[in-house]
Motif scaffolding. Structure first.
Motif, PDB file in Angstrom:
ATOM      1  N   GLU A 151     -32.594  35.308 -15.999  1.00 10.51           N
ATOM      2  CA  GLU A 151     -33.209  35.109 -17.314  1.00 10.51           C
ATOM      3  C   GLU A 151     -33.337  33.623 -17.630  1.00 10.51           C
ATOM      4  O   GLU A 151     -32.455  32.827 -17.320  1.00 10.51           O
ATOM      5  CB  GLU A 151     -32.360  35.751 -18.414  1.00 10.51           C
ATOM      6  CG  GLU A 151     -32.238  37.250 -18.359  1.00 10.51           C
ATOM      7  CD  GLU A 151     -31.418  37.775 -19.516  1.00 10.51           C
ATOM      8  OE1 GLU A 151     -31.466  37.165 -20.606  1.00 10.51           O
ATOM      9  OE2 GLU A 151     -30.703  38.772 -19.333  1.00 10.51           O
ATOM     10  N   TRP A 152     -34.421  33.270 -18.308  1.00  9.10           N
ATOM     11  CA  TRP A 152     -34.543  31.954 -18.928  1.00  9.10           C
ATOM     12  C   TRP A 152     -33.996  32.127 -20.354  1.00  9.10           C
ATOM     13  O   TRP A 152     -34.715  32.556 -21.247  1.00  9.10           O
ATOM     14  CB  TRP A 152     -35.991  31.489 -18.942  1.00  9.10           C
ATOM     15  CG  TRP A 152     -36.538  31.197 -17.574  1.00  9.10           C
ATOM     16  CD1 TRP A 152     -36.960  32.100 -16.652  1.00  9.10           C
ATOM     17  CD2 TRP A 152     -36.705  29.908 -16.973  1.00  9.10           C
ATOM     18  NE1 TRP A 152     -37.381  31.466 -15.510  1.00  9.10           N
ATOM     19  CE2 TRP A 152     -37.241  30.112 -15.688  1.00  9.10           C
ATOM     20  CE3 TRP A 152     -36.469  28.603 -17.407  1.00  9.10           C
ATOM     21  CZ2 TRP A 152     -37.534  29.062 -14.823  1.00  9.10           C
ATOM     22  CZ3 TRP A 152     -36.756  27.551 -16.545  1.00  9.10           C
ATOM     23  CH2 TRP A 152     -37.278  27.778 -15.268  1.00  9.10           C
ATOM     24  N   PRO A 207     -33.253  29.755 -13.164  1.00  2.27           N
ATOM     25  CA  PRO A 207     -33.690  29.622 -14.554  1.00  2.27           C
ATOM     26  C   PRO A 207     -32.813  28.662 -15.350  1.00  2.27           C
ATOM     27  O   PRO A 207     -31.653  28.421 -15.022  1.00  2.27           O
ATOM     28  CB  PRO A 207     -33.566  31.048 -15.098  1.00  2.27           C
ATOM     29  CG  PRO A 207     -33.623  31.922 -13.893  1.00  2.27           C
ATOM     30  CD  PRO A 207     -32.928  31.146 -12.816  1.00  2.27           C
ATOM     31  N   ASP A 208     -33.396  28.135 -16.412  1.00  4.93           N
ATOM     32  CA  ASP A 208     -32.707  27.251 -17.351  1.00  4.93           C
ATOM     33  C   ASP A 208     -32.932  27.843 -18.741  1.00  4.93           C
ATOM     34  O   ASP A 208     -33.141  29.048 -18.885  1.00  4.93           O
ATOM     35  CB  ASP A 208     -33.268  25.830 -17.212  1.00  4.93           C
ATOM     36  CG  ASP A 208     -32.288  24.766 -17.674  1.00  4.93           C
ATOM     37  OD1 ASP A 208     -32.164  24.588 -18.890  1.00  4.93           O
ATOM     38  OD2 ASP A 208     -31.655  24.131 -16.818  1.00  4.93           O
ATOM     39  N   HIS A 246     -40.739  35.794  -9.107  1.00  6.30           N
ATOM     40  CA  HIS A 246     -39.409  35.919  -9.697  1.00  6.30           C
ATOM     41  C   HIS A 246     -38.545  36.775  -8.781  1.00  6.30           C
ATOM     42  O   HIS A 246     -38.875  37.918  -8.473  1.00  6.30           O
ATOM     43  CB  HIS A 246     -39.500  36.557 -11.088  1.00  6.30           C
ATOM     44  CG  HIS A 246     -38.160  36.696 -11.748  1.00  6.30           C
ATOM     45  ND1 HIS A 246     -37.411  37.845 -11.676  1.00  6.30           N
ATOM     46  CD2 HIS A 246     -37.431  35.816 -12.478  1.00  6.30           C
ATOM     47  CE1 HIS A 246     -36.279  37.680 -12.349  1.00  6.30           C
ATOM     48  NE2 HIS A 246     -36.266  36.454 -12.828  1.00  6.30           N
ATOM     49  N   HIS A 261     -37.273  24.930 -21.526  1.00  4.14           N
ATOM     50  CA  HIS A 261     -37.375  23.931 -20.456  1.00  4.14           C
ATOM     51  C   HIS A 261     -38.843  23.678 -20.120  1.00  4.14           C
ATOM     52  O   HIS A 261     -39.646  24.608 -20.032  1.00  4.14           O
ATOM     53  CB  HIS A 261     -36.627  24.402 -19.216  1.00  4.14           C
ATOM     54  CG  HIS A 261     -36.398  23.316 -18.211  1.00  4.14           C
ATOM     55  ND1 HIS A 261     -37.384  22.855 -17.366  1.00  4.14           N
ATOM     56  CD2 HIS A 261     -35.287  22.575 -17.922  1.00  4.14           C
ATOM     57  CE1 HIS A 261     -36.904  21.897 -16.596  1.00  4.14           C
ATOM     58  NE2 HIS A 261     -35.634  21.710 -16.915  1.00  4.14           N
ATOM     59  N   ARG A 271     -40.759  25.775 -17.507  1.00  5.74           N
ATOM     60  CA  ARG A 271     -41.187  27.101 -17.932  1.00  5.74           C
ATOM     61  C   ARG A 271     -42.369  27.021 -18.896  1.00  5.74           C
ATOM     62  O   ARG A 271     -43.374  27.723 -18.714  1.00  5.74           O
ATOM     63  CB  ARG A 271     -40.031  27.847 -18.594  1.00  5.74           C
ATOM     64  CG  ARG A 271     -40.399  29.235 -19.124  1.00  5.74           C
ATOM     65  CD  ARG A 271     -39.185  29.948 -19.685  1.00  5.74           C
ATOM     66  NE  ARG A 271     -39.519  31.284 -20.164  1.00  5.74           N
ATOM     67  CZ  ARG A 271     -39.895  31.565 -21.413  1.00  5.74           C
ATOM     68  NH1 ARG A 271     -39.990  30.576 -22.316  1.00  5.74           N
ATOM     69  NH2 ARG A 271     -40.190  32.792 -21.772  1.00  5.74           N
ATOM     70  N   THR A 311     -35.749  22.518 -11.868  1.00  9.25           N
ATOM     71  CA  THR A 311     -35.334  22.274 -13.256  1.00  9.25           C
ATOM     72  C   THR A 311     -34.411  21.077 -13.373  1.00  9.25           C
ATOM     73  O   THR A 311     -34.224  20.540 -14.472  1.00  9.25           O
ATOM     74  CB  THR A 311     -34.618  23.505 -13.854  1.00  9.25           C
ATOM     75  OG1 THR A 311     -33.519  23.867 -13.013  1.00  9.25           O
ATOM     76  CG2 THR A 311     -35.565  24.677 -14.004  1.00  9.25           C
ATOM     77  N   ARG A 350     -28.452  33.722 -16.282  1.00 12.18           N
ATOM     78  CA  ARG A 350     -29.445  32.874 -15.612  1.00 12.18           C
ATOM     79  C   ARG A 350     -29.456  33.061 -14.101  1.00 12.18           C
ATOM     80  O   ARG A 350     -30.514  33.234 -13.489  1.00 12.18           O
ATOM     81  CB  ARG A 350     -29.177  31.402 -15.951  1.00 12.18           C
ATOM     82  CG  ARG A 350     -29.540  31.025 -17.381  1.00 12.18           C
ATOM     83  CD  ARG A 350     -29.388  29.536 -17.591  1.00 12.18           C
ATOM     84  NE  ARG A 350     -29.706  29.153 -18.958  1.00 12.18           N
ATOM     85  CZ  ARG A 350     -29.515  27.944 -19.458  1.00 12.18           C
ATOM     86  NH1 ARG A 350     -28.995  27.005 -18.691  1.00 12.18           N
ATOM     87  NH2 ARG A 350     -29.829  27.665 -20.706  1.00 12.18           N
ATOM     88  N   PRO A 375     -35.074  28.682 -22.190  1.00 12.92           N
ATOM     89  CA  PRO A 375     -36.479  29.085 -22.346  1.00 12.92           C
ATOM     90  C   PRO A 375     -37.395  27.956 -22.788  1.00 12.92           C
ATOM     91  O   PRO A 375     -38.605  28.051 -22.618  1.00 12.92           O
ATOM     92  CB  PRO A 375     -36.409  30.199 -23.396  1.00 12.92           C
ATOM     93  CG  PRO A 375     -35.135  29.972 -24.124  1.00 12.92           C
ATOM     94  CD  PRO A 375     -34.186  29.400 -23.116  1.00 12.92           C
TER      95      PRO A 375
END
Length: 420
Positions: free
Chosen positions: A218-219, A161-162, A185, A166, A169, A134, A213, A164
């Motif tokens: 979580e995104w 994650p970044d 994941h 991004h 994703r 990311t 994150r 949602p």
């Protein structure tokens, strides 16, 4: 490589991801929490892929910078107990843009901005490994995909994650097999080597956005208060203990905006303290100061509050002010302006009760509660604070994050909040 031995130390998900990555047509992506075992699994898959890689075509490892590649990839391969079987098989000279891994030359490519794509333009790549995908510019990622021109070429990548929105994703993870992606994941439960005490420590250090994150995987959008752990009753102190070591003085430069300076010290209780601040607001004073005047007042502030500390860290955009300081006999360092990592460093210290603000610093204390994420920018996929009333917060971020290698090992153990 003894797979039976590995099977005893790896989780089922790690083993499945390694097998699955080697069978993936093109892109294998490990995503999820920090310390969840995704890097170990991906590196094992990469080592097998190096052995299998076609002779024609380059092998590359990509990261945000050469230094992060060395820290996150090369160092673990050379020193980790798990990779002991690689003794003598990983050769790299610090600072070199190549390494030799299992007899193959591997090119190390830093990709911190859009210009980085020029480093692989025209190349033919047989195998690529991307650390923290990311953080790689989208243009570089797309150029890298276009370079996988050898039959059987693969791209292996890891990421936390970044937001949602991004591109990694929306354009790859969510589209999955239709764009040649297979992903896994990971959560903390997928790393069998973690002890509960270490998990508790991570839970204490990662708060707010970063807990969602980097711990929960979580995104999620950056929304709401940035320093939601801020509590003036806990973080603002009337009395500062004796300072055993001055760490830094820092300044956020402003002409029409406020100029905010402060000094950071290590207390006898092994906590960091912002002990003093000095602020000049030209709008309040109805007069702008020149660099010469700022330099004189800043140096006077330092001399009045304990002398000049080992590091003077200045807003990286204030080149003219740094030049003036140098002419006046004060050497300074340009502040590390990685905004989100810097905010995370400050937030972690607050959350674990290792950063205090002296009661004599009301200007910065007043900024903490209202510091928020820009929700419009978050919808577009960018984590950006709202640029309002943040000059003291920028200052303390420069002073703390830039000098983290100095104070990191001198602080007390983190205070881990007890579960309710």
């Amino acid at each position: 490589m003894n797979l039976d031995a590995l099977g005893r130390v790896l989780s089922p998900k790690q083993l499945r991801s390694i097998v699955g990555a080697l069978a993936t047509p093109q892109i294998a992506l490990w995503a999820g929490a920090v310390s969840s075992g995704k890097t170990i699994a991906s590196l094992l898959a990469f080592l097998i892929a190096v052995i299998r890689a076609p002779d024609h075509g380059l092998i590359v490892i990509v990261g945000r910078t050469l230094q992060t590649i060395e820290r996150n990839i090369i160092d673990p391969l050379q020193s980790s107990t798990l990779f002991g079987f690689l003794a003598g098989q990983i050769h790299h000279t610090k600072g070199s843009t190549t390494a030799v891994i299992l007899g193959r030359t591997v090119h190390l490519v830093g990709a911190s901005d859009a210009k980085a794509e020029g480093r692989i333009r025209g190349a033919t790549i047989a195998l690529a490994y991307v650390d923290e995908a990311t953080l790689v510019p989208q243009g570089f990622w797309m150029m890298l995909l276009s370079r996988l021109r050898v039959p059987g070429a693969k791209l292996l990548a890891t990421t936390n994650p970044d937001g949602p929105a991004h591109w990694l994703r929306t354009d790859f993870l969510l589209r999955g097999a239709s764009v040649g992606v297979r992903s896994w994941h990971f959560t903390l439960r997928d790393n069998p080597s973690l002890e509960q005490s270490y998990i508790d420590l991570l839970m204490a250090q990662y708060v707010g956005l970063w807990r969602r994150r980097f711990i929960e995987g979580e995104w999620c959008l950056a929304a709401g208060a940035i320093y939601d752990m801020w509590d003036p009753a806990q973080h603002v102190v009337r009395e500062v203990p004796p300072i055993t070591r001055w760490i830094s003085a820092a300044a956020d430069y402003g002409t029409t905006n406020p100029f905010h300076a402060g000094r950071l010290g290590l207390g006898a209780d092994q906590r960091l303290y912002l002990t003093h601040e000095w602020r000049y607001d030209s709008k309040r004073e109805y007069r702008q100061l020149t660099d010469v005047e700022y330099s004189a007042r800043f140096r006077d502030f330092l001399d009045r509050t304990g002398g000049r500390p080992p590091y003077t860290v200045i807003d990286p955009s204030a080149a003219s002010f740094r030049t003036q300081l140098h002419e006046d006999g004060l050497t300074s360092t340009s502040g590390d302006n990685e905004v989100v990592p810097g905010i995370m460093t400050v937030a972690s210290l607050l959350a674990t009760d290792r950063l205090k603000i002296a009661g004599s610093c009301p200007e910065i204390a007043n900024e903490f509660p209202g510091y928020s994420w820009d929700e419009d920018k978050a919808e577009q996929g960018d984590d950006v604070p709202v640029k309002v009333a943040d000059h003291g917060l920028d200052m303390i971020r420069y002073g703390i994050h830039t000098t983290r290698a100095i104070w990191r090992h001198q602080l007390r153990a983190p205070v881990i909040p007890q579960a309710a």
